[in-house]
Scaffold this active site. Structure first.
Site, mmCIF file in Angstrom:
data_model
loop_
_atom_site.group_PDB
_atom_site.id
_atom_site.type_symbol
_atom_site.label_atom_id
_atom_site.label_comp_id
_atom_site.label_asym_id
_atom_site.label_seq_id
_atom_site.Cartn_x
_atom_site.Cartn_y
_atom_site.Cartn_z
ATOM 1 N N CYS B 174 -22.938 11.325 22.859
ATOM 2 C CA CYS B 174 -22.032 10.629 21.937
ATOM 3 C C CYS B 174 -20.553 10.926 22.188
ATOM 4 O O CYS B 174 -19.687 10.341 21.540
ATOM 5 C CB CYS B 174 -22.410 10.950 20.504
ATOM 6 S SG CYS B 174 -24.139 10.554 20.212
ATOM 7 N N HIS B 305 -15.406 12.710 13.874
ATOM 8 C CA HIS B 305 -16.660 12.218 14.449
ATOM 9 C C HIS B 305 -17.525 11.696 13.292
ATOM 10 O O HIS B 305 -18.063 10.603 13.358
ATOM 11 C CB HIS B 305 -17.351 13.333 15.228
ATOM 12 C CG HIS B 305 -18.555 12.883 15.987
ATOM 13 N ND1 HIS B 305 -18.498 11.850 16.901
ATOM 14 C CD2 HIS B 305 -19.861 13.305 15.966
ATOM 15 C CE1 HIS B 305 -19.722 11.661 17.407
ATOM 16 N NE2 HIS B 305 -20.560 12.525 16.856
ATOM 17 N N GLU B 316 -18.488 19.913 11.451
ATOM 18 C CA GLU B 316 -17.124 19.415 11.707
ATOM 19 C C GLU B 316 -16.172 19.838 10.586
ATOM 20 O O GLU B 316 -15.015 20.192 10.848
ATOM 21 C CB GLU B 316 -17.145 17.885 11.845
ATOM 22 C CG GLU B 316 -15.806 17.304 12.300
ATOM 23 C CD GLU B 316 -15.885 15.807 12.622
ATOM 24 O OE1 GLU B 316 -16.901 15.168 12.289
ATOM 25 O OE2 GLU B 316 -14.904 15.287 13.203
ATOM 26 N N LYS B 334 -16.908 5.473 11.312
ATOM 27 C CA LYS B 334 -18.327 5.139 11.516
ATOM 28 C C LYS B 334 -18.940 4.581 10.240
ATOM 29 O O LYS B 334 -19.976 3.917 10.292
ATOM 30 C CB LYS B 334 -19.106 6.371 11.970
ATOM 31 C CG LYS B 334 -18.800 6.773 13.415
ATOM 32 C CD LYS B 334 -19.683 7.906 13.889
ATOM 33 C CE LYS B 334 -19.378 8.305 15.327
ATOM 34 N NZ LYS B 334 -18.101 9.041 15.482
ATOM 35 N N HIS B 339 -22.594 4.301 14.079
ATOM 36 C CA HIS B 339 -22.352 5.211 15.195
ATOM 37 C C HIS B 339 -22.654 4.444 16.485
ATOM 38 O O HIS B 339 -23.810 4.159 16.786
ATOM 39 C CB HIS B 339 -23.248 6.438 15.064
ATOM 40 C CG HIS B 339 -22.933 7.525 16.057
ATOM 41 N ND1 HIS B 339 -22.023 7.354 17.093
ATOM 42 C CD2 HIS B 339 -23.399 8.792 16.164
ATOM 43 C CE1 HIS B 339 -21.952 8.467 17.794
ATOM 44 N NE2 HIS B 339 -22.771 9.359 17.250
ATOM 45 N N PHE B 397 -24.974 15.159 21.532
ATOM 46 C CA PHE B 397 -26.141 15.972 21.847
ATOM 47 C C PHE B 397 -25.834 16.803 23.089
ATOM 48 O O PHE B 397 -25.048 16.413 23.943
ATOM 49 C CB PHE B 397 -27.339 15.075 22.157
ATOM 50 C CG PHE B 397 -27.968 14.468 20.945
ATOM 51 C CD1 PHE B 397 -27.552 14.809 19.673
ATOM 52 C CD2 PHE B 397 -28.994 13.545 21.077
ATOM 53 C CE1 PHE B 397 -28.149 14.244 18.555
ATOM 54 C CE2 PHE B 397 -29.593 12.974 19.970
ATOM 55 C CZ PHE B 397 -29.173 13.325 18.708
#
Lengths: 352, 417
Positions: B174, B305, B316, B334, B339, B397
């Site tokens: 991502c 994010h 985060e 998002k 996403h 990831f």
């Protein structure tokens, strides 16, 4: 300047560890000593992976296992500030396994293992996880150029952050599902004849291979094995463009008189050719050979590792295993062609 | 002295619009693109929400003029945003719509010192059924044998637009396209190319829907980033491309912003989740600030994010508190787009640049209750805002964390201060 200090490789040639034996193998004269394809594929001989806990090993895909396995000896050598891995097929097998479960089980509740392992960055990230390495971490998946783009990135990192060390390499596995796709697309030979040299076929396609070759690099010249002097990658279907770009590449990185006693512009001491037995690729290799002084010795290597997207990493590793030539330092040129359209030149200077 | 790097063209397509103007309009109006449409071949469509691009493949073909065989939805989305970006930067004058090579490419576009750095995670694996059949073997392959990997996207763009410079594809899950932006910027700073077209794409696919479903992180309703009651993420799709150029080459050009700093690190904690203390996100933001030569206090807005998963938002938040004490205005777009995975770094970089260019801050939607442990509240209403520096976060990831810092273009700076 990017200097190579240590290397590791997991390849189909377990006996290929250096010295004279390697030299004989690389010359293509070593049939009988070099391991050939088994069931039409050059498969790596995997080590025992002593540094990886069995439970961790069991969960890894083959590509991850090869990458982590090759990385283990290197990450103990030095502080590592980043990991840069090129992989063309990395993760494909796990991804297809997951995709087939989706179809076979009509999108039922699936286990996520194959999905997570199927992301190509699993190789670099598992190396990071294994060594608790929190630095730079990236994965280049541009088919036959991923290793070269990782090397370019490492050379930029070294000039941006003096004193840093990086693990760079190319990792690919050959696997059932992916093999079928590539075979159907015409990239592998439909019949492999035992005993016939890879270069003696006059047919399209190559023989599949796999491997992991990793390099510990830094900006420090002391004790270095070699330095990368230039890298260029591009896309073309025209062998004349390839020849023109090779001429310009050599003129830029290896001008006339840059070696003692050498007058001819752009003449390395050794040339490693990525020739792979696919007769469609021969015009590109011939065009490059025609650019070089005919006296430059040519070493072919894909009869040792087979064809895979990051085979040029194996070539760089192999060049450093050959018996040390005289005089040193010596410039070595690599040209690799992937699937008739992707081209890469690497110029390496070997110190010892 | 390394060249400073500026953004001179952008193109975007997402669930909230097919152009820069349409995306901005939706962000300003706080309109979400999350709904119940999606790829027709997945049983989850109509059951859980997604951020779909409203165009069908046939409509994307019509918009891009691409009718070649073997082209995936991922490539069509990329081509749409790529063309906008190069037109915006003046690298493409016009384009005939009869397949194959494009016309109107400038010599700058096709020069060997123009790079293309793309990113994707699903690539052509959106072609689930074709790939299934092709992996069964047999002599006759589908027309998509060369289209499944991520590189197929860049390979297509390269052929269509006659690019001759360095072209590559990055996949760090991502954070992929944030790394593509960073790589392109660094190629310029290191003097290896003069300009770089950078970005990413992912299409909504049965493959990724089932992957994230297996991980049990898909929200059953519209996602609520940074909310105590968040239930996971909504998958989206889209593409974003940016044209990066050297400071020396900017004369007469529209300049959106400066790519001021960037940092890529690894959390080295777990294959699919972030560390609770947010070490990776912390190091990425800290490194990006350091490379930009800025104190944390200089950042006016963060495009977080903010996926809406339990794990990401907690991690985060901790990292933002560690860096900033009291973080500046932040939001997760998002909540509007879903996403978009390999595209999210580029799409959100574009939103961050629009923030700077128009001096405004885009909000999160669906937020109501802060996470008790952190108490952080994202921006929930659109507002004009004086901004000099914006941070954009992308975490993936494998622990791949990248943060980018964009700064207001010099010509617009006068209007800010």
């Amino acid at each position: 300047m990017l200097y190579i200090h240590h290397t590791t490789c997991i390849s189909p040639q377990p006996r290929l560890v250096g010295g004279e034996e390697a030299s004989a193998l690389a010359g293509g004269e070593g049939r009988g000593t070099a391991a050939g394809p088994v069931n039409g594929v050059y498969k790596v001989v995997e080590p025992g992976y002593p540094g990886i806990p069995p439970n961790t090993l069991r969960r890894m895909s083959k590509a991850v296992r090869l990458g982590v396995g090759a990385a283990m000896p290197l990450i103990r050598q030095e502080r590592i500030d980043g990991i840069l891995i090129g992989t063309g097929n990395g993760g494909m097998e796990e991804s297809v396994k997951f995709l087939r479960q989706i179809v076979d089980y009509s999108e039922g509740m699936l286990a996520p293992g194959n999905f997570v392992q199927g992301i190509p960055n699993a190789i670099a990230s598992q190396i990071g996880l294994s060594g608790h390495l929190r630095g730079y971490n990236s994965t280049y998946i541009h088919r036959g150029l991923g290793f070269e783009h990782a090397l370019i990135d490492a050379s930029m990192l070294i000039s941006e952050h003096p004193g840093t060390h990086y693990l760079v390499g190319g990792v690919d596995e050959v696997s059932g599902y992916h093999y079928r796709i590539e075979l159907a697309d015409g990239w592998y030979k439909t019949t492999v004849t035992p005993g016939l040299s890879l270069y003696d076929y006059d047919s399209p396609g190559s023989i599949a291979g796999e491997g992991a070759a990793l390099f510990l690099v830094s900006g420090e010249s002391a004790d270095a094995v070699a330095a990368i002097k230039g890298i260029e990658t591009f896309h073309s279907t025209d062998q004349h463009i390839v020849a023109t770009r090779l001429r310009a590449f050599l003129a830029r990185h290896l001008p006339a008189g840059s070696q003692p006693g050498q007058q001819l512009s752009g003449s390395p001491a050794l040339y490693l050719s990525g020739e792979n037995g696919d007769n469609r690729a021969l015009p590109f290799y011939s065009a490059c050979a025609a650019v070089l002084d005919p006296a430059v010795p040519v070493v072919r290597y894909k009869h040792l590792c087979g064809e895979y997207p990051t085979a040029s990493a194996f070539a760089v590793w192999l060049a450093l295993q050959l018996a040390p030539p005289q005089p040193l330092p010596q410039h070595i040129l690599f040209y690799n062609n992937h699937k008739l359209t992707q081209h890469s030149f690497i110029l390496l200077e070997r110190f010892r | 002295m390394a060249s400073r790097v500026f953004v001179t063209g952008m193109g975007v397509i997402s669930a909230i619009g097919d152009s820069l103007a349409a995306n901005r309009k939706a962000l300003v109006r706080k309109e979400s693109g999350i709904g119940y449409s999606g790829p027709a071949n997945s049983r989850y469509v109509g059951v859980i929400p997604f951020g779909s691009v409203t165009f069908s493949n046939a409509e994307l073909m019509e918009h891009t003029g691409i009718y070649d065989a073997g082209v995936s939805r991922t490539t069509l989305l990329a081509a749409h945003a790529f063309r906008q970006a190069i037109q915006d930067a003046g690298l493409l004058l016009s384009e005939a719509t009869s397949g194959g090579a494009a016309s109107g490419c400038t010599t700058l576009l096709t020069a060997t010192d123009t790079a293309l750095i793309g990113a994707t995670t699903v690539g052509g694996m959106c072609l689930t059924d074709e790939l299934y059949r092709d992996t069964n073997g047999g002599a006759q392959g589908s027309g998509y044998l060369a289209s499944y990997d991520g590189a197929s996207v860049q390979q297509y763009l390269q052929n269509r637009y006659g690019l001759s410079g360095l072209v590559t594809t990055i996949n760090t899950a991502c954070s992929s396209s944030a790394n593509a932006i960073q790589y392109g910027g660094r190629l310029i700073r290191n003097g290896l190319v003069r300009r770089a077209i950078v970005g990413g794409v992912d299409s909504l696919a049965k493959y990724t829907i089932n992957g994230f479903n297996a991980l049990q992180i898909l929200a059953p309703a519209a996602c609520k980033p940074f909310d105590e009651h968040r239930q996971g993420l909504n998958l989206g799709e889209g593409a974003g491309f940016l044209v990066l150029e050297r400071e020396e080459d900017l004369a007469g050009k529209k300049v959106y912003a400066e790519l001021r700093g960037s940092c890529n690190v690894n959390d080295a904690y777990h294959a699919s989740s972030l560390s609770p203390d947010g070490e990776g996100p912390f190091l990425a933001m800290q490194g990006a600030l350091r490379s930009a030569g800025l104190d944390a206090s200089a950042i006016g807005y963060i495009n977080a994010h903010g996926t809406g998963t339990e794990n990401n938002d907690a991690s985060e938040s901790q990292a933002m508190i560690r860096i900033f004490g009291t973080p500046p205005a932040f939001a997760s777009t998002k909540s509007s787009t879903g996403h978009t995975l390999g595209a999210s770094g580029a799409i959100e970089a574009i939103y961050s640049i629009l923030d700077l260019f128009y001096q405004e801050a885009y909000p999160s939607v669906n937020f109501s209750t802060p996470i008790p442990e952190t108490g952080l509240r994202p921006l929930t209403e659109f507002k004009p805002m004086k901004l000099e520096h914006v941070l954009s976060n992308s975490f993936g990831f494998g622990g791949n964390c990248t943060s980018l810092v964009f700064s207001v273009a010099p010509a617009r700076l006068a209007k800010v201060i």
